[in-house]
Design an enzyme around this catalytic site. Structure first.
Site, PDB file in Angstrom:
ATOM      1  N   ARG A  66       0.817  -1.217   0.000  1.00 42.80           N
ATOM      2  CA  ARG A  66       0.000   0.000   0.000  1.00 42.80           C
ATOM      3  C   ARG A  66       0.849   1.265   0.000  1.00 42.80           C
ATOM      4  O   ARG A  66       0.389   2.317  -0.441  1.00 42.80           O
ATOM      5  CB  ARG A  66      -1.008  -0.034   1.138  1.00 42.80           C
ATOM      6  N   GLU A 103       5.922 -10.646  14.227  1.00 44.67           N
ATOM      7  CA  GLU A 103       5.389 -11.264  15.441  1.00 44.67           C
ATOM      8  C   GLU A 103       5.625 -12.769  15.442  1.00 44.67           C
ATOM      9  O   GLU A 103       5.990 -13.357  16.454  1.00 44.67           O
ATOM     10  CB  GLU A 103       3.901 -10.956  15.567  1.00 44.67           C
TER      11      GLU A 103
END
Length: 182
Positions: A66, A103
């Site tokens: 994006r 993560e």
């Protein structure tokens, strides 16, 4: 004329919350309604291009994917070059790469080795600052290419994830601009 308060209101009105995407418990911030609205997309582009000019940037880096959508028109509007930061293996030719932790696992991003020089001041543009890992890795790439950081500019900062704290040491005093913080 769009004022900062009007800009925030306009942008927020065009960002859709999608619950449980991509996994249960996550609220995804969908910017496609904003991109579909020429007034909102234009106001966003103008605001980010203003930041590029104010920071003295000579190039804009957009983070996959994006960040490409936002960074390219920002660079064009500001009269600057645009450099894509891609996932590893997507760019032809000689590249510089940077790994970073996610993560659950790790990722790697790349730029063309010749796209930045010591004369460049680079503004990193992306849609969202979450944990800051991708932006931090891009700042490391910019420095390894010999360029200087003009700053980071994002549409939205997810303040509850504290990406700003992670990113600030890598900024080395350059500004971090978030048009919206949620």
């Amino acid at each position: 004329m769009t004022t900062p308060d009007n800009l925030t209101e306009l942008l927020l009105s065009r960002i859709r919350d999608v619950r449980d995407h991509p996994t249960p418990g996550v609220v995804f911030k969908d910017i496609t309604p904003l991109l579909a609205d020429p007034e909102a997309f234009g106001a966003l582009t103008d605001a980010l291009a203003g930041i590029a000019k104010d920071t003295g940037a000579t190039k804009v880096v957009g983070l996959e994917a994006r960040g490409f959508i936002l960074g390219a028109p920002v660079a064009l509007r500001a009269g600057l070059g645009f450099i894509p930061v891609r996932k590893a293996g997507k760019l032809p030719g000689a590249t510089l790469s940077q790994s970073y932790d996610l993560e659950y696992g790790s990722a790697e991003i790349e730029i063309h080795a010749e796209d930045l020089t010591a004369d460049d001041r680079v503004l990193v543009v992306d849609d969202v600052l979450a944990t800051g890992g991708t932006a931090e890795a891009s700042l490391q790439l910019i420095r390894r290419a010999g360029a200087r950081t003009a700053g980071v500019a994002v549409l939205m900062e997810l303040g509850f994830l504290d990406g700003r704290a992670r990113l600030e040491p890598a900024l080395e005093g350059a500004p971090l601009h978030a048009l919206i913080t949620v």
